[in-house]
Design an enzyme around this catalytic site. Structure first.
Site, PDB file in Angstrom:
ATOM      1  N   SER A 129      -6.244   3.535  -5.864  1.00 24.03           N
ATOM      2  CA  SER A 129      -5.665   4.369  -4.803  1.00 24.03           C
ATOM      3  C   SER A 129      -5.805   5.845  -5.119  1.00 24.03           C
ATOM      4  CB  SER A 129      -4.196   4.007  -4.607  1.00 24.03           C
ATOM      5  OG  SER A 129      -4.069   2.716  -4.051  1.00 24.03           O
ATOM      6  N   ILE A 180      -2.282   2.618   7.048  1.00 25.15           N
ATOM      7  CA  ILE A 180      -3.354   2.212   6.139  1.00 25.15           C
ATOM      8  C   ILE A 180      -4.684   2.501   6.795  1.00 25.15           C
ATOM      9  CG2 ILE A 180      -4.400   0.288   4.887  1.00 25.15           C
ATOM     10  CD1 ILE A 180      -1.618  -1.050   4.897  1.00 25.15           C
ATOM     11  N   HIS A 222       0.841  -1.200   0.000  1.00 23.30           N
ATOM     12  CA  HIS A 222       0.000   0.000   0.000  1.00 23.30           C
ATOM     13  C   HIS A 222       0.876   1.250   0.000  1.00 23.30           C
ATOM     14  CE1 HIS A 222      -4.239  -1.323   0.622  1.00 23.30           C
ATOM     15  NE2 HIS A 222      -3.609  -2.458   0.859  1.00 23.30           N
TER      16      HIS A 222
END
Length: 471
Positions: free
Chosen positions: A388, A424, A371
């Protein structure tokens, strides 16, 4: 592929608004099964007498013999019960769907004439009223074809609907494959019609009932008096009618048999229910063909690309990026026992999450590290995945001031330095302010807690991504 065929999802948590004609809250389908003359009998070429759905307690087949008592009970349905029901429904101008066993219709021409004169729908109940469970597929297919032929001879037109009843595992597929039916009813799995994809055929299914059904007068546990039948029908009606008031209109099938409900003491309960239902507004009594035509016009079927039916390559191509840069999760999910329940966002998310949850700590850590930082260097360089990019833009992280950007970069560095993986969070559940607050709080957590929190957020991000592309 390891695929599970049963469909536990159906319409899902938000079934469609039926939009019945006139804004009705409930559609009632009165179904009269006509089986008299189509049951097991040596006269019909069968090896034994009938033993199903009669008032004879503990009835059993008599191999190689006729059963006079059983025959006379079936005869009552044709001679007396049918006409009592015919008068009841025609006097009230109520539409009826007949489930007509084709060989029985051929032996009862006066009753068929009365059905037609009343404008009732005459659907097929199969060629003979016998058990199909052990019938070879090719034999059942031939009997279905023969039933179409004989039905058209006797009635004057082919059936547009079908219910075998004592069916095999092949019945629904075989009847759908004829591509000649507006509806089939050999299911009991919903309160609304639905579409079944049988090869290239989009077949409408109108589920039937075995509990709002007078057959319970002949089974245990069951009804022993008309009042019990009325009570059950009334309670079912009240529940469905109330749901209809909430914008969730339903369908109510009622199954009837001439030799059962046609008896004087039993029909009294049906009369009470009809008085009750007809005393309410917003009730649509309809033949099943009318329900089928309405549903097809109002809710036409639209095929979707179903995850459970995809090839491995297509599945990974479509869902390999749901967990960031981790196609191995999609590969693992494809190999699970997928079925219709996984053709929606919630179902497929569960399958993908199973693979993620059962992975080793190092594998899950690799997913976390895949990520990007929030508002980090990859975002500035426009090197994020489309998912994203969209997610970060939803919280305006693509439009930060220089001061805000510097704050995010500092927090990112501090967080990674402490925990060893990026911060995250499911951005779409948050605002810029709540993200910053979570950042400040979670930096202080121990790494084990943050690992679990980050994994949960990874799953939530995947869920939101799936909801963008699946029902």
């Amino acid at each position: 592929m390891n695929r599970y065929p049963r469909d536990f999802r159906g319409h899902g948590p938000n079934p469609p608004d039926a939009q019945w004609p006139g804004g009705a809250r409930i559609a009632i389908s009165l179904v009269l099964n006509y089986e008299e003359g189509g049951e097991n009998n040596l006269l019909h070429g069968d090896a034994q007498s009938e033993a199903f759905l009669s008032d004879i307690a503990g009835a059993a087949p008599w191999p190689g013999q006729r059963h006079w008592n059983m025959e006379s009970i079936y005869d009552y349905g044709a001679r007396a019960g049918f006409w009592r029901l015919h008068r009841l429904f025609t006097e009230r101008a109520l539409p009826v769907t007949i489930y007509g066993v084709t060989s029985a219709l051929a032996r009862n021409p006066e009753q068929v004439a009365a059905m037609k004169a009343a404008g009732w729908e005459i659907a097929s109940h199969g060629l003979k009223w016998v058990d199909h469970r052990d019938m070879p597929e090719e034999v059942e297919r031939a009997q279905i074809a023969d039933s179409f032929r004989l039905h058209e001879e006797v009635v004057g037109e082919p059936p547009r609907g079908w219910y075998t009843g004592r069916c095999s595992m092949n019945t629904v597929r075989l009847t759908a494959e004829t591509a000649r039916l507006d509806w089939i009813s050999d299911t009991y799995d919903d309160d609304l019609p639905y579409w079944l994809e049988a090869g290239d055929r989009d077949q409408l299914v109108i589920p039937y009932t075995l509990e709002a059904n007078d057959m319970r007068f002949a089974t245990a546990p069951g009804y022993i008096e008309g009042e019990q039948f009325f009570t059950y029908l009334r309670d079912t009606f009240d529940t469905l009618y109330a749901e209809g008031q909430e914008g969730r209109a339903r369908m109510f099938s009622i199954g009837l048999h001439c030799r059962l409900i046609g008896r004087p003491g039993k029909i009294a309960g049906l009369k009470r229910f009809l008085d009750y239902a007809q005393g309410h507004e917003g009730v649509w009594f309809a033949r099943r063909i009318d329900i089928a035509r309405h549903w097809a016009a109002t809710h036409p079927h639209q095929r979707i690309e179903r995850p459970s039916q995809m090839s491995r390559e297509r599945f990974v191509e479509r869902f390999g990026g749901i967990f960031e840069h981790s196609p191995w999760i999609a590969e693992g999910a494809w190999a699970l026992e997928l079925g219709p329940a996984h053709d929606c966002a919630t179902g497929l998310h569960n399958a993908l999450a199973r693979i993620f949850r059962s992975a080793s700590p190092d594998q899950r850590l690799a997913v976390l590290r895949a990520h990007p930082d929030l508002a980090g260097k990859l975002a500035a360089a426009k090197r994020l995945t489309p998912e994203s990019t969209s997610e970060q833009a939803s919280a305006a992280l693509d439009a930060l001031t220089d001061e805000e950007r510097a704050t995010f970069q500092r927090l990112n560095s501090d967080y990674v330095a402490k925990h060893g993986f990026p911060f995250i969070i499911a951005v779409r559940d948050n605002t810029k302010a709540t993200i910053l607050n979570a950042f400040a709080t979670r930096i202080g957590n121990d790494t084990a807690t943050e690992f679990a929190t980050a994994c949960a957020q990874v799953e939530r991000i995947a869920e939101l991504r799936l909801k963008d592309i699946l029902p």
